[in-house]
Design an enzyme around this catalytic site. Structure first.
Site, PDB file in Angstrom:
ATOM      1  N   LYS B  50      65.405  20.473  25.652  1.00 39.92           N
ATOM      2  CA  LYS B  50      66.560  21.320  25.937  1.00 39.92           C
ATOM      3  C   LYS B  50      67.380  20.670  27.048  1.00 39.92           C
ATOM      4  O   LYS B  50      66.838  20.024  27.937  1.00 39.92           O
ATOM      5  CB  LYS B  50      66.056  22.696  26.398  1.00 39.92           C
ATOM      6  CG  LYS B  50      67.154  23.672  26.827  1.00 39.92           C
ATOM      7  CD  LYS B  50      68.048  24.052  25.665  1.00 39.92           C
ATOM      8  CE  LYS B  50      69.318  24.768  26.116  1.00 39.92           C
ATOM      9  NZ  LYS B  50      70.322  24.799  25.017  1.00 39.92           N
ATOM     10  N   LEU B  78      73.238  26.519  28.060  1.00 39.78           N
ATOM     11  CA  LEU B  78      72.312  25.679  28.821  1.00 39.78           C
ATOM     12  C   LEU B  78      71.311  26.475  29.657  1.00 39.78           C
ATOM     13  O   LEU B  78      71.000  26.122  30.797  1.00 39.78           O
ATOM     14  CB  LEU B  78      73.094  24.689  29.702  1.00 39.78           C
ATOM     15  CG  LEU B  78      73.791  23.584  28.909  1.00 39.78           C
ATOM     16  CD1 LEU B  78      74.701  22.781  29.815  1.00 39.78           C
ATOM     17  CD2 LEU B  78      72.769  22.677  28.232  1.00 39.78           C
ATOM     18  N   CYS B 135      78.417  18.588  26.675  1.00 43.42           N
ATOM     19  CA  CYS B 135      78.261  19.980  27.095  1.00 43.42           C
ATOM     20  C   CYS B 135      79.604  20.461  27.615  1.00 43.42           C
ATOM     21  O   CYS B 135      80.416  19.712  28.103  1.00 43.42           O
ATOM     22  CB  CYS B 135      77.178  20.121  28.138  1.00 43.42           C
ATOM     23  SG  CYS B 135      77.707  19.679  29.785  1.00 43.42           S
ATOM     24  N   THR B 197      77.146  19.830  18.422  1.00 42.29           N
ATOM     25  CA  THR B 197      77.726  20.874  17.561  1.00 42.29           C
ATOM     26  C   THR B 197      79.261  20.867  17.590  1.00 42.29           C
ATOM     27  O   THR B 197      79.877  20.362  18.517  1.00 42.29           O
ATOM     28  CB  THR B 197      77.233  22.263  18.010  1.00 42.29           C
ATOM     29  OG1 THR B 197      77.512  22.408  19.400  1.00 42.29           O
ATOM     30  CG2 THR B 197      75.742  22.413  17.768  1.00 42.29           C
ATOM     31  N   GLY B 222      73.794  22.915  11.533  1.00 38.27           N
ATOM     32  CA  GLY B 222      73.199  23.224  10.234  1.00 38.27           C
ATOM     33  C   GLY B 222      73.876  22.487   9.093  1.00 38.27           C
ATOM     34  O   GLY B 222      74.787  21.692   9.307  1.00 38.27           O
ATOM     35  N   GLY B 270      67.474  19.392  13.849  1.00 40.59           N
ATOM     36  CA  GLY B 270      67.774  20.498  14.754  1.00 40.59           C
ATOM     37  C   GLY B 270      67.536  21.849  14.121  1.00 40.59           C
ATOM     38  O   GLY B 270      66.403  22.325  14.015  1.00 40.59           O
TER      39      GLY B 270
HETATM   40  C1  LIG Z   1      70.438  26.667  19.561  1.00 42.60           C
HETATM   41  C2  LIG Z   1      70.888  25.266  19.826  1.00 42.60           C
HETATM   42  C3  LIG Z   1      70.836  24.762  21.113  1.00 42.60           C
HETATM   43  C4  LIG Z   1      71.250  23.466  21.374  1.00 42.60           C
HETATM   44  N1  LIG Z   1      71.152  22.971  22.652  1.00 42.60           N
HETATM   45  C5  LIG Z   1      71.495  21.673  22.900  1.00 42.60           C
HETATM   46  C6  LIG Z   1      71.334  21.106  24.195  1.00 42.60           C
HETATM   47  O1  LIG Z   1      70.857  21.772  25.117  1.00 42.60           O
HETATM   48  N2  LIG Z   1      71.708  19.810  24.388  1.00 42.60           N
HETATM   49  C7  LIG Z   1      72.215  19.050  23.361  1.00 42.60           C
HETATM   50  O2  LIG Z   1      72.536  17.891  23.581  1.00 42.60           O
HETATM   51  N3  LIG Z   1      72.357  19.557  22.120  1.00 42.60           N
HETATM   52  C8  LIG Z   1      72.019  20.851  21.869  1.00 42.60           C
HETATM   53  N4  LIG Z   1      72.145  21.354  20.599  1.00 42.60           N
HETATM   54  C9  LIG Z   1      72.688  20.516  19.535  1.00 42.60           C
HETATM   55  C10 LIG Z   1      71.586  19.912  18.653  1.00 42.60           C
HETATM   56  O3  LIG Z   1      70.768  19.038  19.411  1.00 42.60           O
HETATM   57  C11 LIG Z   1      72.215  19.142  17.489  1.00 42.60           C
HETATM   58  O4  LIG Z   1      73.024  18.121  18.015  1.00 42.60           O
HETATM   59  C12 LIG Z   1      73.051  20.033  16.597  1.00 42.60           C
HETATM   60  O5  LIG Z   1      72.441  21.283  16.450  1.00 42.60           O
HETATM   61  C13 LIG Z   1      73.297  19.432  15.212  1.00 42.60           C
HETATM   62  O6  LIG Z   1      72.106  19.234  14.525  1.00 42.60           O
HETATM   63  P1  LIG Z   1      71.521  20.266  13.436  1.00 42.60           P
HETATM   64  O7  LIG Z   1      72.633  20.578  12.499  1.00 42.60           O
HETATM   65  O8  LIG Z   1      70.366  19.580  12.824  1.00 42.60           O
HETATM   66  O9  LIG Z   1      71.107  21.486  14.203  1.00 42.60           O
HETATM   67  C14 LIG Z   1      71.740  22.660  20.325  1.00 42.60           C
HETATM   68  C15 LIG Z   1      71.772  23.174  19.037  1.00 42.60           C
HETATM   69  C16 LIG Z   1      71.355  24.452  18.758  1.00 42.60           C
HETATM   70  C17 LIG Z   1      71.423  24.964  17.362  1.00 42.60           C
END
Ligand SMILES: Cc1cc2nc3c(=O)[nH]c(=O)nc-3n(C[C@H](O)[C@H](O)[C@H](O)COP(=O)(O)O)c2cc1C
Ligand SMILES: Cc1cc2nc3c(=O)[nH]c(=O)nc-3n(C[C@H](O)[C@H](O)[C@H](O)COP(=O)(O)OP(=O)(O)OC[C@H]3O[C@@H](n4cnc5c(N)ncnc54)[C@H](O)[C@@H]3O)c2cc1C
Ligand SMILES: Cc1cc2nc3c(=O)[nH]c(=O)nc-3n(C[C@H](O)[C@H](O)[C@H](O)COP(=O)(O)OP(=O)(O)OC[C@H]3O[C@@H](n4cnc5c(N)ncnc54)[C@H](O)[C@@H]3O)c2cc1C
Ligand SMILES: Cc1cc2nc3c(=O)[nH]c(=O)nc-3n(C[C@H](O)[C@H](O)[C@H](O)COP(=O)(O)O)c2cc1C
Ligand code: FES
Ligand code: FES
Lengths: 297, 318, 318, 297
Positions: B50, B78, B135, B197, B222, B270
């Site tokens: 995280k 965060l 971020c 994201t 997603g 993710g």
């Molecule tokens: C609930 C949630 C929390 C996330 N927290 C962080 C984070 O703290 N730091 C970060 O770099 N990315 C964070 N992400 C982004 C994920 O690491 C990833 O880049 C993004 O979700 C795309 O991948 P996915 O479609 O497989 O989820 C977060 C994503 C989700 C869904």
């Protein structure tokens, strides 16, 4: 459990397991309520009252995430869930037929506390808030609780979870009903029935819409003789259900103290980890009521 | 095939060798403690923690997550225990695990990032850092992921501080992700991960308002973002020589293969983990089965594609 | 309710009054000739034509479209007959239709845009222009949609040339769509439409390459982009006072309502028309039924949303 | 139809209509081929040989777009389609059961030309390229064509569309078969059978994979006595099917002339508007073969 983020205890995920079970029965209870019984041996063997499972009964990504449901009761290798079709996930679930696969990740969350067992248990159910209580009622009775009273409320009589299903054959369990429209039992709010049935030996267990739980909290706060303890089961939109997404925050009263720093006035606790059951005094009720209803996400 | 497991390890440089190319994406696996109870995370290529900040952060008010078609929005803010707790309490645990743990570091000012890294430098069990420059504005800080020059300054400062592997997590919410990738590579990043994201919004017809608090926006993740993530990875791959870690909508091994064809050296899973805690392991197992085919290098694979008649520069749309 | 149809007309300014807020999005309805055979387009609020350029363009090599989860990618490459044909042959037809026809104008250099507009100025049947500044590099021109200053210069020059309604179609592939919106509003745009497609890629596991030609990227449209389009519209709405036309993933009336809650004054239906030629009409009919509720102005609707505890500025992700 | 973009004639969309029909029968023909019969009165009444319909038999957006299929035959208010489960859309279609709804937008595209009617018709079918031909064969015979020969090829005998279904009871129609593995009929390519059956009075109609059609084109080009005309039915990934997305471009030989300016050497024609049927000489075969297979999108 009320420390700053990261110092919260990890929930007991040691029991959680992903299993694929089989739907055994889908019963329409009337008023839109549906009870699904499934063979889910692991969940049945390990779930404690108030705990939930993350369910999935579809392929593909519509909907994407699993949906959380309280374990309503267990019997041998079977588990039941009580729900209603309100959105895409629940629509899929109520459309299940015997023989269909049902995937469960659970048990998850904490449960209701009944050790030591209370001399009186007052179970307050509003609408679908009935879901966790058949299992709790049985557990309380097994733990030796002599006086278990269920206060069961709903909008109309048709939407009341059948009293017999709270009791599950145990004649020692009292069920009192209340309906908003007076079509069955007390006309009015189920929380109206609480005050007169509460004493220092009572533990109150409640589940239902936030407004109902908040009403209960203020009823209890106004009592001359407060109950020994009161626990409520809350809902939050969930990403994972197992504590890694940090998505299911609920407002709780700040812990205070130098080792529990707060950047803002309100603290958050995770519904899936510090909940869904929380002591009534822990919940920041005004903040909770200011949120959109849990189902809005 | 020799019968044993094919070697899927990926050397990302500066000491970070992933036993295999499948990691858990930041923010979807916490610090590993919960998932360890559910799956064998030691089989995975990496755990990205995280986002960790200098001070503990309680996160945003609820609701923090909302589902949309083929994806979810999050506005976690965060929520994390702060670097001290991570370094003092979690890191010694990481040291006992065999999965490499990469700490995702987020911050406001450059100083915040650097103080955070400095504290982690003393801690054991950390395989590298993933600088989360994507971020959002916190404490009025600037968004480094959206400003190539600022990102480069941050990375250069971080580079001077650590000899551990420095990965930079890129934001897709930019005009030119390749420019940012080049800037951080030039400033000393060892690898980049893409994508974080996408800024999205869910509007609820019932309450006639956005679901998420504040401005109403959150990060979209997603399956819905996979085509966007693939395009971003291909663009970054063409822009820099350092390893690229692909992330965004990977649900199964086939998705991971697509990212590799687009140019990724490794991937992160993710949101899929929320749907199925074992998703990353399933991706890994699927990749193992497909391993013989995995060798095709991205550039070669891209060349294998459709070649338009000379002189035609296809437009990206319309 | 008076019993008759509620008045859903939308005055977008400078003479462009849409009889209702539902239009057909550029590039998804051609110049209206085909759809006229299939549906009663005269009931609609507007028809936005295919992007029209100074000279005829044959478009990109195939394959030009590819389906992805919840959406489609296109790489049409502004295949169009050129402005002369549109002005001489099509516009007189438009003049006979009751649906307002807004010509979507695309180009390379500023001069190309201006010559194109000048030719259209003489033509009848044109209710306004939608400047497509989100079209990609063709003929080495710059991408105005990704450069606020360049966009403003283009819009100012176009403004000087025409007194017809000037709408600007914004690209979502930017760091800050609000900045571009402010720039074009300041330069004299009468309204903005958002969003055009997102740069995406489909990779085919079989051929181990991207499906679309050239760089392999195309524009993502359809339901998958709705959360992104909503966020963009809300951001633009907060940045400018001119009308905002929402577009991106609208499949039904509920989606259109969501865009209006996010701040759109009118909407365009794009990809949905491919799925169902009558989609825009269905959106319109659905809006009529919901009309009493439609009055809530975007800002008010947004205010009705969740209010975070004071002092908390929610982060957009993580 | 070979002019510059925008000067192409609009296809005759006047007949196209969106209708919801009902599935009557889903027959497994062997080798994976499936024939779906549905009650679609408008399509049945208006479709001409070689035209297609955009089908949809699912809710939601997975898959998003409709899928194009040739009208295989019509009979009263019924239409049939021949297909195979290759991806998400076709999987949904072959899983249909009688009574299910089937949505059709059609007829779309141009059809095969047989006016004036040829003295000989040589119908060349490769694999699923059989789909448009039962309807064409019948139309040719009704138009008075005395000599209709179907050359039907497939990888194996099991994948041959049954000869009887080409004939539909008309004994005057000859069907000759070819299989790659020799399991039925001629061992080898179906195009091997063309040369000896082609004369100046013949019109060739072909449908099948691009490689087969290209082989046919070069066979025909090498003939001493070329056929009167040759028409091929092509495929392209489609967005709309009715000419507005401009997504279904196919490479054709440039028209030339000052009123048909070309920026590049190759011209494109829309499969759904100038096709799917094109004269063999119009197709830019090398460019077509250089494309990924149609199913790759
Ligand atoms: C609930 C949630 C929390 C996330 N927290 C962080 C984070 O703290 N730091 C970060 O770099 N990315 C964070 N992400 C982004 C994920 O690491 C990833 O880049 C993004 O979700 C795309 O991948 P996915 O479609 O497989 O989820 C977060 C994503 C989700 C869904
Ligand atoms: C720990 C926990 C335990 C739970 N246990 C139970 C249980 O035992 N039984 C049970 O029925 N539910 C229970 N819930 C709630 C349940 O998880 C949700 O109702 C479910 O996730 C909704 O999923 P869905 O896909 O049907 O709706 P979603 O797709 O999530 O929602 C779609 C839309 O449906 C509408 N909607 C959703 N919920 C409601 C509602 N309640 N009322 C009106 N409209 C609504 C909204 O418009 C929403 O946007 C529990 C929740 C938690 C957190
Ligand atoms: C004018 C026209 C008429 C047509 N008529 C017919 C017809 O009568 N009968 C018929 O069967 N088809 C016909 N087709 C082709 C048919 O439209 C496609 O097969 C169909 O759209 C595929 O849809 P899908 O959702 O199943 O596959 P998609 O979702 O489009 O494809 C998914 C994946 O499946 C795989 N796939 C798709 N097609 C093939 C293939 N052919 N071989 C191997 N893998 C494949 C690919 O990996 C592809 O990426 C026609 C096409 C056109 C343009
Ligand atoms: C096939 C196709 C062609 C398009 N062509 C244009 C165009 O020429 N000019 C333009 O401004 N937008 C064009 N667009 C973008 C659409 O107008 C719209 O902005 C986008 O598709 C998002 O809306 P949707 O999700 O409803 O399709 C095109 C979109 C598609 C799918
Ligand atoms: S639902 Fe993910 S942390 Fe609670
Ligand atoms: S499929 Fe849309 S133009 Fe042919």
């Amino acid at each position: 459990m009320t420390g700053p983020p990261g110092t919260e205890l990890l929930s007991d995920l040691g029991r959680a397991r992903d299993e694929v079970g089989e739907v055994l029965e889908v019963q329409l209870l009337g008023g839109g309520l549906v009870e699904i019984t499934a063979r889910l041996p692991h969940l049945a063997a390990t779930a404690r009252p108030g705990e939930f499972a993350q369910l999935r009964a579809w392929q593909g990504v519509e909907p994407l995430l699993r949906r959380p449901f309280s374990v309503a009761w267990t019997e041998g290798d079977r588990c039941a869930f009580v729900l209603e079709a309100v959105g895409s996930g629940t629509r899929m679930l109520v459309a299940l037929r015997p023989g269909d696969a049902l995937r469960s990740l659970g048990p998850l969350g904490n449960g209701f506390g009944f050790d030591p067992c209370p001399a009186r248990a007052l179970v307050v159910s509003g609408g679908l808030g009935c879901a966790p209580f058949p299992l709790l009622v049985r557990a309380l009775r097994r733990a030796g609780c002599p006086d278990v009273t269920v206060l069961s409320g709903a909008a109309t009589g048709a939407r009341l979870y059948p009293a017999e299903r709270f009791r599950r054959g145990d004649g020692g369990v009292a069920v009192l009903e209340a309906t908003d429209d007076g079509s069955r039992g007390h006309r009015g709010r189920v929380t109206d029935l609480v005050a007169s049935r509460c004493d220092a030996a009572t533990i109150v267990y409640a589940c239902g819409p936030n407004v109902m739980l908040a009403a209960l909290a203020s009823t209890l706060a106004g009592l001359a003789g407060p109950p020994r303890r009161a626990e409520v089961s809350l809902e939050a939109p969930m990403g994972c259900g197992f504590g890694t997404c940090l998505g299911c925050a609920l407002p709780v009263v700040a812990g205070g103290g130098p080792d529990a720093p707060r950047e803002h006035g309100t603290a958050w606790a995770l519904c899936c980890r510090s909940g869904p059951v929380m002591e009534v005094s822990r919940v920041a009720w005004p903040e909770l009521l200011a949120l959109p209803p849990a189902h809005v996400a | 095939m020799t019968g044993g497991h094919p070697d899927l390890s990926v050397d990302l440089g500066r000491g970070l060798v992933l036993p295999n190319p499948v990691g858990l994406a930041s923010g979807t696996a916490g610090y590993g403690f919960e998932l360890r109870r559910l799956i064998d995370i030691d089989r995975l290529g990496a755990l990205f923690t995280k986002g960790t900040t200098l001070r503990p952060r309680p996160g945003n008010p609820p609701p923090r997550v909302a589902e949309v078609r083929g994806g979810m929005l999050n506005s976690i803010g965060l929520h994390n225990p702060g670097v001290e707790h991570v370094a003092a309490v979690y890191a010694p645990e990481f040291a006992r695990w065999s999965v490499p743990v990469v700490v995702n570091v987020a911050g406001g000012s450059v100083d915040d990032y650097l103080l955070c890294l400095r504290r982690l430098e003393d801690a054991p069990g950390i395989a590298g850092y993933e600088l989360n420059i994507s971020c959002p504005n916190i404490e009025g800080g600037m968004d480094y992921g959206q400003d190539a020059a600022a990102a480069a300054r941050l990375v250069a400062a971080a580079r001077a501080l650590t000899s551990r592997h420095l990965m930079v997590k890129l934001s897709p919410n930019v005009t030119d992700i390749a420019e940012v990738a080049r800037a951080v590579a030039g400033a000393g990043a060892d690898s980049v991960s893409a994508v974080n994201t996408f800024v999205g919004m869910k509007v609820h017809r019932g309450i006639r308002a956005p679901v998420l608090p504040g401005r109403g926006t959150g990060g979209l993740s997603g399956p819905a973002i996979k085509p966007l993530g693939l395009a971003a990875v291909a663009r970054v791959r063409a822009a820099v020589r350092i390893p690229v870690i692909g992330v965004g909508g990977i649900m199964d091994a086939g998705d991971a293969v697509e990212y590799m064809i687009a140019g990724a050296d490794a991937v992160q899973v993710g949101t899929a983990t929320f749907v199925d805690p074992g998703a990353a392991l399933a991706v890994l197992d699927g990749l193992r089965d497909a391993a013989p085919g995995l060798r095709a290098r991205p550039a070669a694979a891209l060349r294998g594609g459709t070649v338009p008649p000379a002189g035609v520069e296809p437009a990206s749309t319309g």
